[in-house]
Design a protein around this motif. Structure first.
Motif, PDB file in Angstrom:
ATOM      1  N   SER A 100      -6.392  -7.888  -9.601  1.00  0.00           N
ATOM      2  CA  SER A 100      -5.624  -6.925  -8.813  1.00  0.00           C
ATOM      3  C   SER A 100      -6.619  -5.882  -8.309  1.00  0.00           C
ATOM      4  CB  SER A 100      -4.547  -6.250  -9.657  1.00  0.00           C
ATOM      5  OG  SER A 100      -3.513  -7.155  -9.973  1.00  0.00           O
ATOM      6  N   TRP A 101      -6.369  -5.368  -7.125  1.00  0.00           N
ATOM      7  CA  TRP A 101      -7.292  -4.418  -6.489  1.00  0.00           C
ATOM      8  C   TRP A 101      -6.543  -3.200  -5.980  1.00  0.00           C
ATOM      9  CZ3 TRP A 101     -12.596  -4.961  -5.608  1.00  0.00           C
ATOM     10  CH2 TRP A 101     -13.144  -6.207  -5.943  1.00  0.00           C
ATOM     11  N   VAL A 102      -7.169  -2.052  -6.088  1.00  0.00           N
ATOM     12  CA  VAL A 102      -6.820  -0.888  -5.286  1.00  0.00           C
ATOM     13  C   VAL A 102      -7.918  -0.846  -4.238  1.00  0.00           C
ATOM     14  CG1 VAL A 102      -6.540   1.615  -5.181  1.00  0.00           C
ATOM     15  CG2 VAL A 102      -5.755   0.359  -7.210  1.00  0.00           C
ATOM     16  N   SER A 103      -7.614  -1.294  -3.035  1.00  0.00           N
ATOM     17  CA  SER A 103      -8.668  -1.350  -2.026  1.00  0.00           C
ATOM     18  C   SER A 103      -8.744  -0.073  -1.197  1.00  0.00           C
ATOM     19  CB  SER A 103      -8.501  -2.580  -1.127  1.00  0.00           C
ATOM     20  OG  SER A 103      -7.235  -2.594  -0.539  1.00  0.00           O
ATOM     21  N   ASN A 159       0.138   0.731 -14.715  1.00  0.00           N
ATOM     22  CA  ASN A 159       1.314   0.381 -15.520  1.00  0.00           C
ATOM     23  C   ASN A 159       2.110  -0.744 -14.879  1.00  0.00           C
ATOM     24  OD1 ASN A 159       0.721   2.259 -17.523  1.00  0.00           O
ATOM     25  ND2 ASN A 159       1.932   3.864 -16.549  1.00  0.00           N
ATOM     26  N   PHE A 160       2.264  -0.692 -13.559  1.00  0.00           N
ATOM     27  CA  PHE A 160       2.955  -1.764 -12.839  1.00  0.00           C
ATOM     28  C   PHE A 160       2.228  -3.089 -13.068  1.00  0.00           C
ATOM     29  CE2 PHE A 160       3.239  -4.371  -8.999  1.00  0.00           C
ATOM     30  CZ  PHE A 160       4.612  -4.569  -8.928  1.00  0.00           C
ATOM     31  N   CYS A 161       0.904  -3.067 -12.963  1.00  0.00           N
ATOM     32  CA  CYS A 161       0.117  -4.287 -13.154  1.00  0.00           C
ATOM     33  C   CYS A 161       0.227  -4.804 -14.587  1.00  0.00           C
ATOM     34  CB  CYS A 161      -1.336  -4.049 -12.772  1.00  0.00           C
ATOM     35  SG  CYS A 161      -1.576  -3.897 -10.990  1.00  0.00           S
ATOM     36  N   GLY A 167       1.479  -8.527 -16.231  1.00  0.00           N
ATOM     37  CA  GLY A 167       0.550  -9.347 -16.996  1.00  0.00           C
ATOM     38  C   GLY A 167      -0.889  -9.302 -16.514  1.00  0.00           C
ATOM     39  N   THR A 168      -1.207  -8.381 -15.605  1.00  0.00           N
ATOM     40  CA  THR A 168      -2.572  -8.241 -15.106  1.00  0.00           C
ATOM     41  C   THR A 168      -3.449  -7.646 -16.199  1.00  0.00           C
ATOM     42  OG1 THR A 168      -1.744  -7.893 -12.867  1.00  0.00           O
ATOM     43  CG2 THR A 168      -4.001  -7.183 -13.303  1.00  0.00           C
ATOM     44  N   LYS A 169      -4.639  -8.204 -16.381  1.00  0.00           N
ATOM     45  CA  LYS A 169      -5.548  -7.751 -17.427  1.00  0.00           C
ATOM     46  C   LYS A 169      -6.561  -6.706 -16.957  1.00  0.00           C
ATOM     47  CE  LYS A 169      -4.088 -10.769 -20.484  1.00  0.00           C
ATOM     48  NZ  LYS A 169      -2.799 -10.446 -20.976  1.00  0.00           N
ATOM     49  N   HIS A 170      -6.828  -6.672 -15.636  1.00  0.00           N
ATOM     50  CA  HIS A 170      -7.814  -5.723 -15.127  1.00  0.00           C
ATOM     51  C   HIS A 170      -7.545  -5.413 -13.656  1.00  0.00           C
ATOM     52  CE1 HIS A 170      -9.779  -9.438 -13.732  1.00  0.00           C
ATOM     53  NE2 HIS A 170      -9.619  -9.855 -14.965  1.00  0.00           N
ATOM     54  N   LEU A 198     -18.750  -2.171  -6.956  1.00  0.00           N
ATOM     55  CA  LEU A 198     -17.515  -2.763  -7.461  1.00  0.00           C
ATOM     56  C   LEU A 198     -17.314  -2.269  -8.883  1.00  0.00           C
ATOM     57  CD1 LEU A 198     -17.857  -6.401  -6.119  1.00  0.00           C
ATOM     58  CD2 LEU A 198     -16.739  -4.429  -5.054  1.00  0.00           C
ATOM     59  N   VAL A 199     -16.120  -1.730  -9.129  1.00  0.00           N
ATOM     60  CA  VAL A 199     -15.778  -1.194 -10.439  1.00  0.00           C
ATOM     61  C   VAL A 199     -14.501  -1.859 -10.923  1.00  0.00           C
ATOM     62  CG1 VAL A 199     -16.918   1.031 -10.028  1.00  0.00           C
ATOM     63  CG2 VAL A 199     -14.493   0.776  -9.472  1.00  0.00           C
ATOM     64  N   ALA A 200     -14.314  -1.877 -12.227  1.00  0.00           N
ATOM     65  CA  ALA A 200     -13.097  -2.468 -12.795  1.00  0.00           C
ATOM     66  C   ALA A 200     -12.732  -1.716 -14.065  1.00  0.00           C
ATOM     67  CB  ALA A 200     -13.313  -3.946 -13.110  1.00  0.00           C
ATOM     68  N   LYS A 201     -11.466  -1.863 -14.403  1.00  0.00           N
ATOM     69  CA  LYS A 201     -10.958  -1.299 -15.649  1.00  0.00           C
ATOM     70  C   LYS A 201     -10.128  -2.381 -16.329  1.00  0.00           C
ATOM     71  CE  LYS A 201      -8.169   2.465 -17.542  1.00  0.00           C
ATOM     72  NZ  LYS A 201      -7.424   3.682 -17.192  1.00  0.00           N
ATOM     73  N   TRP A 202     -10.407  -2.615 -17.585  1.00  0.00           N
ATOM     74  CA  TRP A 202      -9.633  -3.557 -18.390  1.00  0.00           C
ATOM     75  C   TRP A 202      -8.427  -2.813 -18.922  1.00  0.00           C
ATOM     76  CZ3 TRP A 202     -10.758  -8.499 -17.932  1.00  0.00           C
ATOM     77  CH2 TRP A 202     -12.009  -8.827 -17.436  1.00  0.00           C
TER      78      TRP A 202
END
Length: 170
Positions: free
Chosen positions: A88-91, A114-116, A120-123, A163-167
């Motif tokens: 999932s992305w916040v672009s 929270n929506f993600c 079931g989204t993990k990151h 590129l950044v991500a959060k688990w």
């Protein structure tokens, strides 16, 4: 699927094409961001319309309007995970300059996280223009960590993007 969720201050819902003038005002209240993405401090409505249609062409992509008491204060473009892509992305996250540093950006990201999680989204991933120090600080404070740097199109330019991500944790 229709996206809509709300928090303490924000109601986030899908953006309608007729609301693009509000979004244009948000972009143009942020001339430094516009300079980073296109070497001009303003954006035109035709440029925004092209970006809007391009982003909507992305599978599972949504433009979202952030409102406080029904007043538009920001815009997000998100891409939800799918059976073909687990990311999932916040672009895009842009708040009108007069609403920045009020906690609304943080609230918007937390609501999307929270929506993600419920889906079931993990990151969640995001790309930050390497020269956009305020954005780097903002996303870092929210727990997003860099995992790669790429050259990517942003607005009218191709430039370094972190590129950044959060688990996410339930």
């Amino acid at each position: 699927m229709t996206l809509s969720f709300s928090g303490k201050q924000l109601v986030i819902r899908e953006l309608q094409r007729a609301e693009l003038p509000y979004v244009l005002d948000m972009y143009n209240s942020n001339p430094q961001y516009n300079l980073l993405r296109s070497r001009t401090d303003t954006m035109s409505l035709p440029e925004l319309e092209a970006e809007y249609h391009s982003a909507l062409a992305i599978p599972h992509g949504y433009w979202l309007l952030l409102t406080v008491k029904e007043a538009p204060v920001g815009v997000m473009h998100v891409v939800l995970s799918s059976e073909h892509d687990a990311k999932s992305w916040v672009s895009l996250l842009v708040l009108h300059a007069s609403w920045q540093r009020t906690g609304l950006g943080t609230e918007a990201v937390k609501l999307f996280e929270n929506f993600c999680l419920l889906r079931g989204t993990k990151h969640i991933h995001h790309g930050i223009i390497a020269y956009n120090e305020p954005a780097l600080l903002f996303w870092g404070k929210l727990g997003y960590e860099q995992y790669r740097q790429v050259e990517a199109p942003v607005g009218q330019l191709t430039q370094p993007v972190l590129l950044v991500a959060k688990w996410l944790e339930a």
